[in-house]
Design a protein around this motif. Sequence first.
Motif, mmCIF file in Angstrom:
data_model
loop_
_atom_site.group_PDB
_atom_site.id
_atom_site.type_symbol
_atom_site.label_atom_id
_atom_site.label_comp_id
_atom_site.label_asym_id
_atom_site.label_seq_id
_atom_site.Cartn_x
_atom_site.Cartn_y
_atom_site.Cartn_z
ATOM 1 N N ALA A 41 0.809 -1.229 0.000
ATOM 2 C CA ALA A 41 0.000 0.000 0.000
ATOM 3 C C ALA A 41 0.840 1.275 0.000
ATOM 4 C CB ALA A 41 -0.970 -0.013 1.174
ATOM 5 N N PRO A 42 1.921 1.375 0.779
ATOM 6 C CA PRO A 42 2.705 2.617 0.776
ATOM 7 C C PRO A 42 3.399 2.915 -0.547
ATOM 8 C CG PRO A 42 3.154 1.325 2.760
ATOM 9 C CD PRO A 42 2.392 0.445 1.821
ATOM 10 N N LEU A 43 3.457 1.927 -1.442
ATOM 11 C CA LEU A 43 4.079 2.142 -2.744
ATOM 12 C C LEU A 43 3.146 2.855 -3.721
ATOM 13 C CD1 LEU A 43 5.790 -1.346 -3.204
ATOM 14 C CD2 LEU A 43 6.780 0.749 -2.246
ATOM 15 N N LEU A 44 1.851 2.865 -3.415
ATOM 16 C CA LEU A 44 0.899 3.573 -4.260
ATOM 17 C C LEU A 44 1.175 5.070 -4.215
ATOM 18 C CD1 LEU A 44 -2.340 1.712 -3.132
ATOM 19 C CD2 LEU A 44 -1.156 1.428 -5.326
ATOM 20 N N ARG A 45 0.887 5.752 -5.312
ATOM 21 C CA ARG A 45 1.068 7.202 -5.376
ATOM 22 C C ARG A 45 -0.084 7.830 -6.141
ATOM 23 N NH1 ARG A 45 4.343 6.078 -2.288
ATOM 24 N NH2 ARG A 45 6.476 6.838 -1.948
ATOM 25 N N ARG A 46 -0.527 8.986 -5.637
ATOM 26 C CA ARG A 46 -1.503 9.801 -6.360
ATOM 27 C C ARG A 46 -1.244 11.250 -5.980
ATOM 28 N NH1 ARG A 46 -6.609 12.118 -6.263
ATOM 29 N NH2 ARG A 46 -7.782 11.844 -8.226
ATOM 30 N N GLU A 47 -1.028 12.074 -6.975
ATOM 31 C CA GLU A 47 -0.677 13.477 -6.748
ATOM 32 C C GLU A 47 0.515 13.598 -5.804
ATOM 33 O OE1 GLU A 47 -4.072 15.818 -5.625
ATOM 34 O OE2 GLU A 47 -5.232 15.213 -7.411
ATOM 35 N N GLY A 48 1.454 12.677 -5.941
ATOM 36 C CA GLY A 48 2.675 12.704 -5.150
ATOM 37 C C GLY A 48 2.524 12.201 -3.731
ATOM 38 N N LYS A 49 1.329 11.723 -3.370
ATOM 39 C CA LYS A 49 1.093 11.277 -1.997
ATOM 40 C C LYS A 49 1.059 9.755 -1.942
ATOM 41 C CE LYS A 49 -1.474 15.449 -0.805
ATOM 42 N NZ LYS A 49 -2.728 16.028 -0.268
ATOM 43 N N PRO A 50 1.729 9.180 -0.934
ATOM 44 C CA PRO A 50 1.784 7.719 -0.852
ATOM 45 C C PRO A 50 0.473 7.128 -0.361
ATOM 46 C CG PRO A 50 2.886 8.694 1.039
ATOM 47 C CD PRO A 50 2.529 9.829 0.117
ATOM 48 N N GLY A 51 0.252 5.880 -0.735
ATOM 49 C CA GLY A 51 -0.914 5.170 -0.257
ATOM 50 C C GLY A 51 -0.769 4.790 1.206
ATOM 51 N N PHE A 52 -1.888 4.438 1.813
ATOM 52 C CA PHE A 52 -1.871 4.062 3.222
ATOM 53 C C PHE A 52 -3.030 3.123 3.528
ATOM 54 C CE2 PHE A 52 -4.727 7.633 2.953
ATOM 55 C CZ PHE A 52 -5.687 7.434 3.927
ATOM 56 N N VAL A 53 -2.924 2.444 4.664
ATOM 57 C CA VAL A 53 -3.980 1.582 5.181
ATOM 58 C C VAL A 53 -4.652 2.315 6.333
ATOM 59 C CG1 VAL A 53 -4.527 -0.655 6.223
ATOM 60 C CG2 VAL A 53 -2.670 -0.479 4.541
ATOM 61 N N VAL A 54 -5.965 2.297 6.377
ATOM 62 C CA VAL A 54 -6.685 3.006 7.435
ATOM 63 C C VAL A 54 -6.273 2.469 8.806
ATOM 64 C CG1 VAL A 54 -8.658 3.606 5.987
ATOM 65 C CG2 VAL A 54 -8.655 1.427 7.210
ATOM 66 N N VAL A 55 -6.329 3.349 9.803
ATOM 67 C CA VAL A 55 -5.814 2.993 11.123
ATOM 68 C C VAL A 55 -6.631 1.905 11.803
ATOM 69 C CG1 VAL A 55 -4.747 5.242 11.481
ATOM 70 C CG2 VAL A 55 -7.105 4.874 12.224
ATOM 71 N N ASP A 56 -7.904 1.771 11.426
ATOM 72 C CA ASP A 56 -8.721 0.751 12.076
ATOM 73 C C ASP A 56 -8.713 -0.566 11.293
ATOM 74 O OD1 ASP A 56 -10.150 1.807 9.993
ATOM 75 O OD2 ASP A 56 -12.040 2.021 11.080
ATOM 76 N N THR B 297 -10.311 13.445 5.551
ATOM 77 C CA THR B 297 -11.144 13.729 6.714
ATOM 78 C C THR B 297 -10.888 12.719 7.822
ATOM 79 O OG1 THR B 297 -12.934 12.397 5.755
ATOM 80 C CG2 THR B 297 -12.954 14.774 5.307
ATOM 81 N N GLY B 298 -11.367 13.053 9.016
ATOM 82 C CA GLY B 298 -11.270 12.133 10.137
ATOM 83 C C GLY B 298 -9.853 11.726 10.451
ATOM 84 N N ARG B 299 -9.693 10.440 10.723
ATOM 85 C CA ARG B 299 -8.380 9.951 11.134
ATOM 86 C C ARG B 299 -7.395 9.813 9.979
ATOM 87 N NH1 ARG B 299 -9.890 4.912 14.985
ATOM 88 N NH2 ARG B 299 -11.559 4.672 13.435
ATOM 89 N N ASP B 300 -7.867 9.982 8.740
ATOM 90 C CA ASP B 300 -6.924 9.987 7.619
ATOM 91 C C ASP B 300 -5.939 11.146 7.758
ATOM 92 O OD1 ASP B 300 -8.412 7.888 6.666
ATOM 93 O OD2 ASP B 300 -9.048 8.880 4.816
ATOM 94 N N GLY B 301 -6.445 12.312 8.149
ATOM 95 C CA GLY B 301 -5.608 13.506 8.239
ATOM 96 C C GLY B 301 -5.632 14.310 6.953
ATOM 97 N N ARG B 302 -5.673 15.624 7.097
ATOM 98 C CA ARG B 302 -5.771 16.494 5.916
ATOM 99 C C ARG B 302 -4.621 16.314 4.949
ATOM 100 N NH1 ARG B 302 -6.679 22.368 8.374
ATOM 101 N NH2 ARG B 302 -5.203 21.501 9.873
ATOM 102 N N GLU B 303 -3.455 15.952 5.490
ATOM 103 C CA GLU B 303 -2.283 15.788 4.625
ATOM 104 C C GLU B 303 -2.437 14.606 3.666
ATOM 105 O OE1 GLU B 303 -1.634 13.208 8.209
ATOM 106 O OE2 GLU B 303 -2.434 15.222 7.825
ATOM 107 N N ARG B 304 -3.411 13.747 3.937
ATOM 108 C CA ARG B 304 -3.616 12.586 3.075
ATOM 109 C C ARG B 304 -4.748 12.788 2.064
ATOM 110 N NH1 ARG B 304 -2.796 7.854 7.638
ATOM 111 N NH2 ARG B 304 -0.636 7.340 7.086
ATOM 112 N N ARG B 305 -5.273 13.969 1.962
ATOM 113 C CA ARG B 305 -6.325 14.209 0.983
ATOM 114 C C ARG B 305 -5.811 13.868 -0.423
ATOM 115 N NH1 ARG B 305 -11.087 16.429 -0.243
ATOM 116 N NH2 ARG B 305 -11.283 17.603 -2.185
ATOM 117 N N ASN B 306 -6.576 13.113 -1.150
ATOM 118 C CA ASN B 306 -6.289 12.658 -2.516
ATOM 119 C C ASN B 306 -5.274 11.521 -2.584
ATOM 120 O OD1 ASN B 306 -8.087 14.526 -3.674
ATOM 121 N ND2 ASN B 306 -6.516 16.125 -3.647
#
Length: 217
Positions: free
Chosen positions: A67-82, A182-191
């Motif tokens: 998942a962290p290897l994914l990229r969109r608009e320069g932002k890495p992918g992530f797995v939700v905290v829950d 939004t929420g626990r994703d964090g604004r820095e992870r938008r898109n």
Amino acid sequence: MPETSSTVATVLPSLVAQADRLVELGVHELAGLSADEVRAFAANASGADGGALLAVHPDRAPASALAPLLRREGKPGFVVVDMPDVDDFAPRAVELPDTPLYLVTDPSRGDDMANWSPEEALPALTEQGRTPFLLTEGIHWVLQQPAILERNRCFMTIGSRLRKPNGALDARTPAIWISNGTGRDGRERRNAPKVGWCWWGNRHTWLGFASATGRGL
């Protein structure tokens, strides 16, 4: 019954190009393979270029590492905290080749099943002779073809399910979509590309059901 055709172009890069992409990202190292092994498999594979996705067996490269290897608009992918147990979501009613690398044929995003629940979609896919994607296969698809992940046109990967200690299946089903920040994703992870989950019985207008015609070598 609607077919699972996608409205976005799904012609994949050649298998050789896909192998190069995995090597570039270091996926071969995650899987304990050499770059030469990945490239040799792609060169000798029987799948037609443009119609098959090169995938690494989930036992070799789990979703949490991909998942962290994914990229969109320069932002890495992530797995939700829950979803700390993301790697415990295993193939369910899906047969995988017993090899580190394999092909997933004729992938579809399943847009025509948007607003279906996973509970409704699975028997329909089976009736159509299609097999649902695993979560790791969905991540591989976005790694190779980032444009497949569009706002309001994302997908679930219901071939991966979690079995609870009592033997029942967990009601969460994995999906890949785009974070709103939004929420626990964090604004820095938008898109950013997001690996999350939805309930087995719930419908979402913006989630199709990724599927294939089969898996092979």
